[in-house]
Design an enzyme around this catalytic site. Structure first.
Site, PDB file in Angstrom:
ATOM      1  N   CYS A 261      -9.625  -2.992 -10.527  1.00 25.49           N
ATOM      2  CA  CYS A 261      -9.139  -1.824  -9.773  1.00 25.49           C
ATOM      3  C   CYS A 261      -7.745  -2.027  -9.178  1.00 25.49           C
ATOM      4  CB  CYS A 261     -10.122  -1.425  -8.690  1.00 25.49           C
ATOM      5  SG  CYS A 261     -10.310  -2.646  -7.391  1.00 25.49           S
TER       6      CYS A 261
ATOM      7  N   HIS B  38       0.816  -1.216   0.000  1.00 24.00           N
ATOM      8  CA  HIS B  38       0.000   0.000   0.000  1.00 24.00           C
ATOM      9  C   HIS B  38       0.849   1.265   0.000  1.00 24.00           C
ATOM     10  CE1 HIS B  38      -3.355  -2.729   0.941  1.00 24.00           C
ATOM     11  NE2 HIS B  38      -3.937  -1.921   0.094  1.00 24.00           N
TER      12      HIS B  38
END
Ligand code: PEP
Ligand code: MG
Length: 602
Positions: A516, A202
């Site tokens: 996504c 992330h």
């Protein structure tokens, strides 16, 4: 870590490229010891010693009070034995040897309290880890926990995170954790360099969306670089130069100028629609996490928000947000895209995202632990319902959807849908306005979803393929590990065939599907997706202008031919080289032509 060249003071290292661009500036080390991986380290002035020691003592006191309260709560809920584990941490933060050692570092070495605490905790941990007794060795986790709690007190002020960069710098850290990345001031960060982390961790995703050049996989670098040393980061080639020579500086400054000019040219064309050369429209949605990214999504003319990572709000505050604050935040997002819409993803924490307001047990494998929906279902009243209520209320502002992360079974989805119904009924009963049609969807990222798609898609309105996780779970390759960057391969034929199977299931169930994950913004992978039949992608906001340009350079017919070859390939190398050759042949020349052409709509 590979040192590829050293001449005079200058050292050149090669790591794993994470986010393209060139960053040049003084280094700022963010983690000196083994303990929390995001601790600022700097020298304090003589006149601030007293103030910093006071701050330290307050942090210890608050940590102790918090731990005592926690021990009492645990005693009532779980029993004496469990409470004793917390009490061990109380003893730790009360230990005069611990406090004195930290204080000495502040007073004698002029070290900031955060770095001093981290250093002492690191020493204690090392000492305990070298003990023979396995029970005592296990206690090093208590030391780390107690230290982390004190650090939290130092790093957070009034519930908000304390900004720690005062001058532009290249961040050098052992791990880039999302909680560090989100709280740094974008204007101040010239580059990220880390020892550990994968391309789809992330923190890496955030680096790309902030357009900050980043390189990872440079093990040992935090011992090699000193604060303030000049560093060059080349995020496309994965090269890091410490103490560059004048010639190197000149060369990279020129590369930086060229890179930025090209990026500006690509951004200037972002208003042009994403339609392939043979006329197929591809929707390019944005992945966002905060107001800054939302504003960029508008600026880059995204076709809506396909993934709103709602956890960012939780990572930047020490207390849970009130429902009203969430309603405000979510409504502002929907107001920016009232027609195109916003897909809010229910909170996906755990894995590598640990908000300070949600105390979670340490797990050996957090990515296959309590994460995403699994965690939410254990926190219905404090996390899930308040968030679903806020999303329902935000729908009054425009087109709104919600999707659930880490769905692994039909039962998971059923539980989520029921809770959403409950949230919706509650807010309606209370008289709040809600939109006419709030769509609900499933994130397709746990492989067990794929064979269950007829049932899953049958029960909701849409699916969104999260390749970041799907790839890691399908190939058993940690997305967060620099050691897995070769094994973690979206071009693996198993991934391509799975994506084809997902699309098939979507068609059969007549449900919308999008992709996504980060792979969708990689030109060769995007060509494959279009060839397989995907027409909606949601990408890192920083990549929108480039992705639109790539779509315009492709033709569906060519992509279909590529996808056919990929579907019959046996190795990832075959898929990758076919996709790369295709992109070199079709995308690059078309993009060069487009960049030479007049700018603007058309
Ligand atoms: C994914 O897994 O692909 C995804 C989009 O979600 P995240 O990266 O936040 O896990
Ligand atoms: Mg995911």
């Amino acid at each position: 870590m590979t040192e590829i060249e050293a001449g005079g003071q200058s050292r050149v290292y090669r790591g794993v490229p994470v986010a393209e661009g060139i960053g040049i500036g003084p280094a700022r080390l963010m983690d000196p010891a083994h303990v929390p991986s995001h601790v600022p380290r700097y020298r304090i002035g003589d006149d601030s010693i007293e103030r910093e020691v006071r701050r330290l003592k307050r942090a210890f006191r608050e940590a102790r009070e918090e731990l005592e309260e926690l021990a009492e709560r645990v005693r009532r809920q779980l029993g004496e034995h469990e409470a004793d584990m917390i009490r061990a941490q109380v003893l730790m933060v009360e230990d005069p040897a611990f406090v004195t050692e930290v204080e000495e570092l502040i007073v004698e070495k002029r070290l900031n309290p955060e770095a001093a605490v981290a250093e002492v905790v690191g020493r204690f941990e090392e000492m305990i880890a070298s003990i023979d007794d396995p029970y005592l060795r296990e206690r090093s986790a208590d030391v780390r926990d107690a230290g982390r709690r004190v650090l939290g007190k130092l790093l957070f002020v009034d519930g908000a995170i304390n900004p720690t960069l005062t001058e532009p710098a290249v961040i050098v850290a052992s791990h880039l954790v999302p909680s560090l990345t989100v709280r740094l001031d974008r204007e101040m960060v010239l580059g990220f360099v880390s020892e550990h982390g994968g391309r789809t961790s992330h923190a890496a995703i955030l680096a790309r969306s902030l357009a900050v050049p980043a390189v990872t996989g440079l093990e040992g670098l935090t011992d090699e670089v000193l604060d303030e040393e000049m560093v060059i980061v080349d995020g496309a080639d994965g090269v890091v130069i410490v103490q560059p020579t004048n010639e190197q500086l000149e060369k990279y400054r020129e590369m930086e100028r060229r890179f930025l000019a090209r990026r500006r040219a690509v951004i200037a064309q972002t208003a042009r629609p994403a339609v392939t050369a043979d006329g197929a429209a591809v929707k390019v949605l944005a992945n966002v996490g905060d107001a800054g990214e939302l504003a960029l999504a508008r600026e880059y003319e995204a076709d809506g928000v396909g993934l709103y990572r709602t956890e960012v709000e939780y990572l930047t505050h020490t207390s849970l947000p009130h429902e009203e604050r969430l309603v405000e935040e979510y409504s502002r997002a929907v107001e920016l895209f009232p027609q195109a819409g916003v897909v809010f993803r229910a909170l996906d924490i755990g894995g590598d995202k640990f908000p300070p307001s949600v105390p979670l047990a340490h797990e050996k494998n957090p990515f296959i632990g309590l994460r995403g929906l699994r965690l939410l279902l254990q926190h219905v009243d404090d996390l899930m319902l308040p968030q679903l209520r806020a999303i329902a209320r935000a729908s009054a502002a425009g087109r709104t959807a919600v999707m659930y992360p880490m769905i692994a079974s039909v039962a998971d989805l059923q539980a989520a849908l029921e809770l959403f119904d409950r949230a919706l009924d509650e807010v309606k009963e209370e008289g709040h306005a809600v939109g006419p049609d709030i769509r609900q969807g499933v994130m397709i990222e746990v492989p067990s979803c794929v064979p269950m798609l007829p049932e899953l898609l049958g029960a909701c309105s849409f699916g969104s393929v999260g390749t970041n996780d799907l790839v890691q779970y399908l190939l058993a390759a940690d997305r967060n590990s620099e050691r897995m960057v070769d094994a973690y391969d979206p071009f693996h034929p198993a991934v391509i065939r799975t994506l084809a199977a997902i699309l098939e299931a979507g068609r059969a169930a007549e449900r919308d599907l999008s992709v996504c994950g980060e792979a969708a913004s990689d030109p060769p992978f995007l060509a494959l997706l279009i060839g397989l039949g995907y027409r909606v992608v949601s990408v890192n906001v920083g990549a929108i202008p480039r992705v639109k340009g790539v779509v315009r350079a492709l033709s569906v017919a060519g992509c279909e031919d590529l996808a056919r070859r990929a579907l019959s390939a046996r190795t990832a190398e075959e898929v990758l080289s076919a996709a790369e050759d295709f992109t070199v042949e079709h995308v690059e020349p078309a993009q060069e032509r487009a960049l030479d052409a007049p700018r603007g709509k058309g």
